[in-house]
Design a protein around this motif. Structure first.
Motif, PDB file in Angstrom:
ATOM      1  N   GLY A  92       4.175  16.991  -2.073  1.00 56.36           N
ATOM      2  CA  GLY A  92       3.969  15.564  -2.320  1.00 56.36           C
ATOM      3  C   GLY A  92       5.135  14.670  -1.979  1.00 56.36           C
ATOM      4  N   LEU A  93       6.161  15.185  -1.292  1.00 59.26           N
ATOM      5  CA  LEU A  93       7.324  14.359  -0.964  1.00 59.26           C
ATOM      6  C   LEU A  93       6.931  13.101  -0.204  1.00 59.26           C
ATOM      7  CD1 LEU A  93       9.876  17.138   0.076  1.00 59.26           C
ATOM      8  CD2 LEU A  93      10.088  15.609  -1.904  1.00 59.26           C
ATOM      9  N   LEU A  94       7.748  12.070  -0.353  1.00 63.87           N
ATOM     10  CA  LEU A  94       7.485  10.773   0.259  1.00 63.87           C
ATOM     11  C   LEU A  94       7.522  10.878   1.776  1.00 63.87           C
ATOM     12  CD1 LEU A  94       7.125   7.819  -0.797  1.00 63.87           C
ATOM     13  CD2 LEU A  94       9.570   7.520  -0.353  1.00 63.87           C
ATOM     14  N   VAL A  95       6.468  10.409   2.411  1.00 62.38           N
ATOM     15  CA  VAL A  95       6.412  10.387   3.872  1.00 62.38           C
ATOM     16  C   VAL A  95       6.515   8.936   4.307  1.00 62.38           C
ATOM     17  CG1 VAL A  95       5.036  10.936   5.916  1.00 62.38           C
ATOM     18  CG2 VAL A  95       5.009  12.459   3.935  1.00 62.38           C
ATOM     19  N   VAL A  96       7.549   8.617   5.089  1.00 57.18           N
ATOM     20  CA  VAL A  96       7.837   7.240   5.449  1.00 57.18           C
ATOM     21  C   VAL A  96       8.002   7.125   6.941  1.00 57.18           C
ATOM     22  CG1 VAL A  96       9.400   5.293   5.048  1.00 57.18           C
ATOM     23  CG2 VAL A  96       9.035   6.985   3.263  1.00 57.18           C
ATOM     24  N   ASP A  97       7.435   6.065   7.518  1.00 51.39           N
ATOM     25  CA  ASP A  97       7.604   5.813   8.949  1.00 51.39           C
ATOM     26  C   ASP A  97       9.067   5.459   9.219  1.00 51.39           C
ATOM     27  OD1 ASP A  97       7.749   4.139  11.446  1.00 51.39           O
ATOM     28  OD2 ASP A  97       5.641   4.724  11.503  1.00 51.39           O
ATOM     29  N   PRO A  98       9.752   6.172  10.117  1.00 51.13           N
ATOM     30  CA  PRO A  98      11.169   5.932  10.331  1.00 51.13           C
ATOM     31  C   PRO A  98      11.499   4.617  11.015  1.00 51.13           C
ATOM     32  CG  PRO A  98      10.358   7.530  11.903  1.00 51.13           C
ATOM     33  CD  PRO A  98       9.241   7.267  10.935  1.00 51.13           C
TER      34      PRO A  98
END
Length: 399
Positions: free
Chosen positions: A186-192
């Motif tokens: 469930g780690l945060l997935v963020v657009d770089p």
């Protein structure tokens, strides 16, 4: 007119980040508290321990720098999970070599992964805190301390039971791999690029050039360096100080690290509340005063148990510094890409490296009883440079 929708707090990401910090703390403590055993089994001198720790520190710094770029390309979640796998396997490899050269290779491999983990999991933590809109970063580091307390207690138990390094580290490896697979999805997935949070994995765009102000990063890195210098003094050299300087048993030496981590944990349990009430600057100033008193107690300790009390008190003095330094660093990063976090994190390993050189030199040239004089002399820097932790503008995280 544009309507802004405030997203719900990313609770799944917060739980996964807690797990990542806990795995890292458990693995690190299980390994570092067996350093006196590794020293004895390989018949290492203090200078050879210095070279060993120096190699780990350099490899970790390289790993942290790599993560600053890898996270922008692949996301900190992917980097973190892969590095945790690598660290778990490398821990097992440390127990295998018969030669000093093989030992150096194994511990440096571990160090490379540790640098990646430390940078990536703190990118995750700062990003999640920004989405929550309140101080929660200290709690993540509290989970690291809980893992370290469990790891230190586990190491003390394996010493009392007479377990080999191979058996002990095989269990550490298995636990780390299992928890990674079960809890970190469930780690945060963020657009770089633009900082948009997605619900699942996706292919990131090409990274852009980071915008990181070097001078503020360097000024923040100075007190952070001192914190990690003091932490290294306890983590890597505390057991050796008690065994060789105060004639302690190895199991009692392992308890010194556990006491330090236990007080770190207790302090961090209330840390976010403290930060919300008095702010980061006053928190760091009080922490600096506690660090000065605790180091003076360690240096003057007439017995093993007084030194252990000093180590425990130092945990209260240092507990808040790392999370607050990473939050301050995260808000120096103009584009939210995690570069400032990765660069301030390098001061972690510089602190370990300089501490290794300085303390080993003092131990060899003066005495083991004098090992903690230099950490005492450096501890006032935390109090004097507390203003570097003042809140600055927030940015959206790009992990």
């Amino acid at each position: 007119m544009t309507t802004t929708v405030t997203p719900a707090p990313p609770r799944a990401a917060r739980r996964a980040c807690f797990a990542a910090f806990g795995i890292q703390g458990f693995t690190f403590a299980s390994l570092i508290t067996r350093l006196p055993t590794i020293k004895a089994e390989h018949d290492l001198s203090d200078y050879q321990v210095l070279l060993l720790l120096g190699g780990v520190a350099i490899a970790s710094a390289v790993g942290s720098v790599i993560t600053g770029y890898a996270a922008a390309r692949f996301g900190s979640a992917r980097v973190l999970r892969a590095a945790l796998v690598g660290a778990s396997v490398a821990t097992l490899l440390v127990s295998l070599p018969d030669s000093v050269a093989g030992l150096v290779v194994a511990v440096c491999a571990y160090g490379l992964f540790v640098g990646q983990i430390d940078a990536a999991m703190n990118m995750q933590g700062v990003g999640i805190e920004d989405l929550y809109g309140r101080s929660i970063m200290v709690g993540f580091h509290g989970m690291w301390s809980l893992g370290a307390v469990i790891g230190g207690g586990y190491a003390a138990l394996t010493l009392e039971l007479g377990w080999s390094l191979l058996l002990s580290f095989a269990i550490v490896c298995a636990v780390g791999l299992a928890l990674n697979a079960a809890l970190l999805g469930g780690l945060l997935v963020v657009d770089p690029i633009d900082g948009r949070v997605d619900a699942g994995d996706h292919a990131p765009h090409a990274p852009h050039a980071p915008q990181v102000p070097w001078l503020p990063v360097l000024l923040l890195a100075v007190p952070t360096f001192v914190m990690w210098f003091l932490d290294s003094s306890i983590s890597a050299w505390g057991g050796i100080y008690l065994v060789d300087g105060l004639s302690s048993t190895q199991s009692a030496a392992a308890l010194a690290f556990t006491a330090y981590q236990a007080v770190l944990l207790l302090t961090r349990l209330v840390g976010d509340t403290v930060v919300r009430r008095i702010g980061p600057v006053r928190t760091v100033r009080i922490s600096g005063l506690v660090a000065i008193v605790s180091m003076a107690l360690v240096v003057a300790a007439p017995s093993v148990w007084v030194a252990i009390v000093g180590f425990g008190l130092l945990g209260a003095g240092l507990a808040m510094i790392p999370p607050l330094s990473f939050v301050a660093a995260g808000h120096l990063d103009a584009d939210g890409g995690g570069q400032a976090v990765a660069r301030v994190n390098v001061s972690n390993y510089v602190g370990y490296l300089v501490a290794a050189v300085a303390i080993a030199t003092v131990a060899e040239q003066v005495s083991h009883r004098a090992m903690f004089v230099l950490p005492l002399l450096l501890s006032p820097v935390l109090f004097l440079m507390a203003s570097r932790f003042a809140p600055r503008r927030s940015v959206r995280r790009a992990g």
